[in-house]
Design a protein around this motif. Structure first.
Motif, PDB file in Angstrom:
ATOM      1  N   ASP A 147      -2.833   1.317  13.039  1.00 24.38           N
ATOM      2  CA  ASP A 147      -2.343   2.655  12.739  1.00 24.38           C
ATOM      3  C   ASP A 147      -1.178   2.527  11.765  1.00 24.38           C
ATOM      4  O   ASP A 147      -0.252   1.743  11.979  1.00 24.38           O
ATOM      5  N   SER A 148      -1.234   3.323  10.688  1.00 24.93           N
ATOM      6  CA  SER A 148      -0.207   3.259   9.653  1.00 24.93           C
ATOM      7  C   SER A 148       0.282   4.661   9.327  1.00 24.93           C
ATOM      8  O   SER A 148      -0.519   5.587   9.153  1.00 24.93           O
ATOM      9  N   TYR A 149       1.609   4.811   9.227  1.00 23.96           N
ATOM     10  CA  TYR A 149       2.239   6.079   8.874  1.00 23.96           C
ATOM     11  C   TYR A 149       3.195   5.809   7.707  1.00 23.96           C
ATOM     12  O   TYR A 149       3.981   4.858   7.751  1.00 23.96           O
ATOM     13  N   SER A 150       3.143   6.624   6.693  1.00 24.19           N
ATOM     14  CA  SER A 150       4.073   6.446   5.574  1.00 24.19           C
ATOM     15  C   SER A 150       4.550   7.801   5.073  1.00 24.19           C
ATOM     16  O   SER A 150       3.803   8.788   5.082  1.00 24.19           O
TER      17      SER A 150
ATOM     18  N   TRP B  13      12.216   7.519  -1.979  1.00 26.91           N
ATOM     19  CA  TRP B  13      12.451   7.039  -0.617  1.00 26.91           C
ATOM     20  C   TRP B  13      11.096   6.831   0.038  1.00 26.91           C
ATOM     21  O   TRP B  13      10.294   7.768   0.138  1.00 26.91           O
ATOM     22  N   ILE B  14      10.825   5.593   0.456  1.00 28.71           N
ATOM     23  CA  ILE B  14       9.537   5.251   1.055  1.00 28.71           C
ATOM     24  C   ILE B  14       9.787   4.650   2.425  1.00 28.71           C
ATOM     25  O   ILE B  14      10.498   3.634   2.554  1.00 28.71           O
ATOM     26  N   THR B  15       9.222   5.262   3.451  1.00 29.38           N
ATOM     27  CA  THR B  15       9.353   4.772   4.819  1.00 29.38           C
ATOM     28  C   THR B  15       7.967   4.576   5.408  1.00 29.38           C
ATOM     29  O   THR B  15       7.078   5.420   5.227  1.00 29.38           O
ATOM     30  N   GLY B  16       7.775   3.454   6.101  1.00 31.55           N
ATOM     31  CA  GLY B  16       6.481   3.176   6.701  1.00 31.55           C
ATOM     32  C   GLY B  16       6.607   2.622   8.103  1.00 31.55           C
ATOM     33  O   GLY B  16       7.572   1.903   8.422  1.00 31.55           O
TER      34      GLY B  16
ATOM     35  N   VAL C  85       0.853  -1.184   0.000  1.00 29.31           N
ATOM     36  CA  VAL C  85       0.000   0.000   0.000  1.00 29.31           C
ATOM     37  C   VAL C  85       0.891   1.236   0.000  1.00 29.31           C
ATOM     38  O   VAL C  85       1.695   1.435   0.914  1.00 29.31           O
ATOM     39  N   ASP C  86       0.780   2.037  -1.052  1.00 26.08           N
ATOM     40  CA  ASP C  86       1.602   3.239  -1.200  1.00 26.08           C
ATOM     41  C   ASP C  86       3.088   2.935  -1.051  1.00 26.08           C
ATOM     42  O   ASP C  86       3.845   3.691  -0.433  1.00 26.08           O
TER      43      ASP C  86
ATOM     44  N   PHE D  80       3.059  12.586   2.992  1.00 31.06           N
ATOM     45  CA  PHE D  80       2.926  11.936   4.301  1.00 31.06           C
ATOM     46  C   PHE D  80       1.475  11.504   4.474  1.00 31.06           C
ATOM     47  O   PHE D  80       0.554  12.302   4.266  1.00 31.06           O
ATOM     48  N   THR D  81       1.269  10.231   4.863  1.00 31.13           N
ATOM     49  CA  THR D  81      -0.078   9.690   5.021  1.00 31.13           C
ATOM     50  C   THR D  81      -0.208   8.994   6.360  1.00 31.13           C
ATOM     51  O   THR D  81       0.676   8.220   6.762  1.00 31.13           O
ATOM     52  N   TYR D  82      -1.321   9.266   7.035  1.00 32.73           N
ATOM     53  CA  TYR D  82      -1.675   8.565   8.279  1.00 32.73           C
ATOM     54  C   TYR D  82      -3.025   7.902   8.083  1.00 32.73           C
ATOM     55  O   TYR D  82      -3.970   8.517   7.568  1.00 32.73           O
TER      56      TYR D  82
END
Length: 768
Positions: free
Chosen positions: A317-320, A334-337, A122-123, A249-251
């Motif tokens: 809860d998801s943060y990316s 650069w993708i951090t989750g 996802v993303d 940034f996605t929450y």
């Protein structure tokens, strides 16, 4: 911002990924309401750069967000029948969990120490666990199903394929998208996304809300159960400091408090079972335990007699953070989750009216991952490539309480309290290069090196025997159990382990452009599913480790657009060599319960064919069809399947969740009517019979199923760029209630879950 293949002269900015599905695209999107009536180009990210689907030598099916909305899809499970050789079933004891199989490769286990074989991304962030993978589909920009091993670019645990999901990005303009749905069984869904500018041209945001509720499609002792009760809140910020960089940034917060999947006792299946009539299996347990429920529950499928229904409580809860930077000669991504979950899952495993086999699983987990990637087509006129680094760390803790009335009821119950503490860390380096050989040939070379470490610690405690009618679990705060004044909790000790694995997964392929509209390709790719420790085992002696399993995939394919760009036909043929296959085998534990033992017990060979067709007949009508054929069998399978210590040859057994045929056909009609457009959809989806139980017990053979769906909608513009659409929909119009799972505990009980049933309703959607 993103790389296209060298031969394309397209703008790198593709706002919102305006993809159209090759299988069931939105009529208004695909036909484009013009007289040309031709197929649209579909842009995908299957190789982590934006490319036209017909130029990518991979078997992939793509769905746009508009397509998903038009088909009134609630979650990923409703994709089955739209993608060849894919089976998706809900998992009874996993919140928002899915048993996803592609080309016969997958997993149905809920235990988080068992890695999935189908990657859900996802993303750009992969999900390490099954729980949460059955996400609601609102506000998706695109959804891609990549079939076959994707180990080079997506890593371990993608031996069967990848479901690649992208959410919509903030538009930078003030606007509200909404979707209101009312249907049978008290279904009420409310969904909305608000886009808004914050700093014009620099910072934009959006917030989303989705609430899904219904009263449940099953009946338990006269009361409806199995309801949906979940909600999602999400927020996204998009920063574009210049034309060459964007930062997103996605929450996301997802909460699920449904009844769980209703279970049905099938211990003495199945002379009265309307789904799978076969010789009756006698009740193993005495009637004093089950009474009339031993065989009667399956007489009326979907009407249950469970004595214990407690709601699932799941929060995710998801943060990316995604950064994309065009540095002139390439693009850096650069993708951090970070993700964390907490859940409590109560289950009446015996599926009967007696307090016989109950459990509560309490789990918490955390996952942190990051990927740094560089892609470029600037170093040579005939070479482009993608290369990167990946790292992930995750952990989970499980505490389970189990009540087993093995000696005649609550007064003689046995209680188990296992725990599992599991940690994993993995890193990888990967790359894929595409080399043009003349005007028409392209060579693909890729590989990924992965280093993974897992560590496990578990404990087991057993107790039992009470004379006070205790209904199944210790009251809160009570640590001991007393019989005649004496505590009887017995610690059985613990077990721990630590293991490392290093694997290299290569890929090589060649494709040839016959002309501008036809491409053929051949490829060889490898994938592996991680080894590990068995976190669900009740016996500390059998935690493992078990070793990784490997898939070698050989594939031939064709992608072509014909008849003046009105007919699209994509074909694939494949052969899969499956080595060291992990098999989860359920054994009795001697106390009325069960152990799950994992063994690298088998090698498998499979072959199959896939086809996808889209035909735009004219500006009013489109036909879509897909079909997958699969033949898979064990080549070698020697294992102890009964727990008696004797290994036997089981190579004649059928694999789980491997139907011979999966496919569907649908037609879409679209025309202008008055001030708006009317559209209609009629489709049929079919899945052949398949087994869901390792030992091929007759209770684990699920019958073939056909599903008939229909939608009719009217959409109009009531103001500039403001639309309203009213959709009348029906799914599973033939009302096919069927088993989708079965678990057999040898010598004890068997239970299954029921899915399907007619759904219909009205949806109002639009934007302003």
């Amino acid at each position: 911002m993103h790389i296209y293949r060298r031969k394309l002269a397209l703008s790198p900015m593709v706002s919102g990924l305006a993809l159209a599905s090759a299988l069931a695209a939105t009529p208004q999107t695909l036909l484009a309401q013009d007289s040309s009536a031709t197929l649209e180009e579909i842009i995908i990210t299957a190789r982590k750069v934006y490319e036209p689907m017909q130029d990518v030598p991979i078997a992939v099916s793509a769905f746009s967000g508009d397509t998903i909305d038009a088909l009134v899809m609630r979650d990923l499970r409703e994709l089955e029948g739209f993608v060849p050789n894919m089976v998706i079933d809900s998992v009874s004891v996993a919140p928002a969990g899915a048993a996803i199989y592609i080309r016969g490769v997958g997993t149905q286990e809920v235990e988080r120490s068992f890695d999935p074989a189908i990657g859900v991304v996802v993303d750009g962030v992969p999900l390490s666990f099954v729980n949460g993978s059955m996400a609601n589909t609102f506000d998706f920009s695109s959804l891609e199903v990549l079939r076959g091993p994707q180990g080079t670019l997506f890593g371990r645990n993608t031996t069967g394929g990848v479901i690649n999901i992208t959410r919509t990005a903030p538009s930078g303009e003030l606007g509200l998208k909404y979707e209101l749905t009312a249907g049978n069984d008290d279904r009420i869904d409310v969904k909305a996304v608000l886009n808004f500018p914050i700093v014009d041209g620099l910072l934009a945001g959006k917030v989303g809300f989705a609430q899904q509720n219904d009263g449940g499609l099953r009946e338990n002792n006269g009361k409806r159960v199995g309801d949906a009760d979940n909600q999602e809140l999400n927020a996204t910020l998009l920063l574009t400091p210049n034309d060459d960089m964007d930062i997103t940034f996605t929450y996301v917060n997802y909460q699920d408090e449904n009844d769980g999947i209703a279970l049905q006792n099938i211990t003495s299946l199945n002379i009265n079972n309307p789904i799978n009539p076969a010789p009756e299996v006698p009740c193993v347990l005495p009637e004093v335990v089950f009474g009339q429920t031993c065989g009667d529950d399956v007489k009326d499928i979907g009407k249950l007699t469970q004595d214990w229904f407690n709601p699932i409580d799941f929060e995710w809860d998801s943060y990316s953070l995604n950064l994309s930077w065009d540095i002139g000669f390439g693009v850096v991504d650069w993708i951090t989750g970070y993700q964390e979950t907490d859940e409590s899952v109560p289950t009446d495993f015996d599926g009967s009216s007696l307090n016989f086999f109950h459990a509560i699983r309490e789990q918490s987990s955390e996952q942190t991952s990051t990927e740094l990637r560089f892609s470029s087509d600037s170093f040579s006129d005939n070479v482009d490539f993608v290369a990167g680094l990946f790292w992930v760390q995750d952990e989970y803790f499980l505490e389970q309480q189990t009540s087993i009335a093995a000696f005649g009821g609550p007064a003689g119950s046995v209680f188990q309290n296992p725990t599992a503490d599991h940690e994993r860390e993995a890193w990888a380096v990967f790359g894929e290069v595409h080399i043009g050989l003349g005007e028409s040939w392209t060579l693909t070379l890729g590989g990924r090196y992965t280093d993974e470490q897992k560590e496990y610690a578990g404990t087991q405690t057993i107790g039992g025997g009470t004379d006070n009618g205790f209904p199944g679990f210790l009251p809160e705060g009570v640590d001991d159990f007393y019989v005649y004044g004496k505590p009887i909790w017995i610690p059985l000790g613990g077990a721990s382990g630590k293991e490392d694995w290093q694997e290299f997964t290569p890929k090589v392929g060649i494709d040839y452009e016959v002309n501008d509209d036809l491409m053929v390709y051949a490829s060889y790719s490898e994938g592996f599913r991680s080894g590990g420790f068995n976190g669900r085992n009740q016996n500390p002696d059998n935690i493992g480790p078990f070793e990784p399993e490997f898939v070698n995939n050989y594939e031939l394919g064709m992608k072509g657009d014909f008849l003046d760009n009105t007919l699209r036909l994509n074909l694939a043929a494949f052969y899969v060599d499956y080595e060291d296959k992990q098999e989860e085998i359920i054994e009795p534990d001697g106390f009325g319960g069960s152990n799950t033992v994992v063994r690298n017990a088998a090698t498998v060979e499979s072959m199959g064919l896939e086809g996808e067709l889209t035909w735009v007949a004219n500006e009013y009508f489109q036909l879509n069809a897909n079909l997958g054929w699969l033949d898979a069998e064990y080549d070698d399978y020697v294992a102890d399947l009964t727990g008696d210590g004797i290994e036997t040859d089981n190579s004649d057994l059928k694999l789980r969740r491997v139907p011979n045929l999966v496919g569907g056909i649908n037609g879409i009609f679209n025309a202008q009517l008055g001030a708006g457009y009317i559209s209609a959809f009629l489709g049929y989806r079919y899945t052949d019979e398949y087994w869901v139980e390792t030992s091929n017990d007759p209770r684990g053979l699920l019958g073939s199923r056909g599903v008939l769906d229909a939608n009719i909608a009217y959409e109009w513009e009531w103001s500039d760029d403001r639309t309203v659409k009213v959709t009348l929909f029906g799914r599973d119009l033939a009302d096919k209630e069927e088993f989708n799972s079965a678990v057999i505990i040898p010598g004890t009980i068997a239970f299954g879950a029921v899915s399907g049933g007619r759904e219909y309703g009205l949806q109002v959607s639009g934007n302003f």
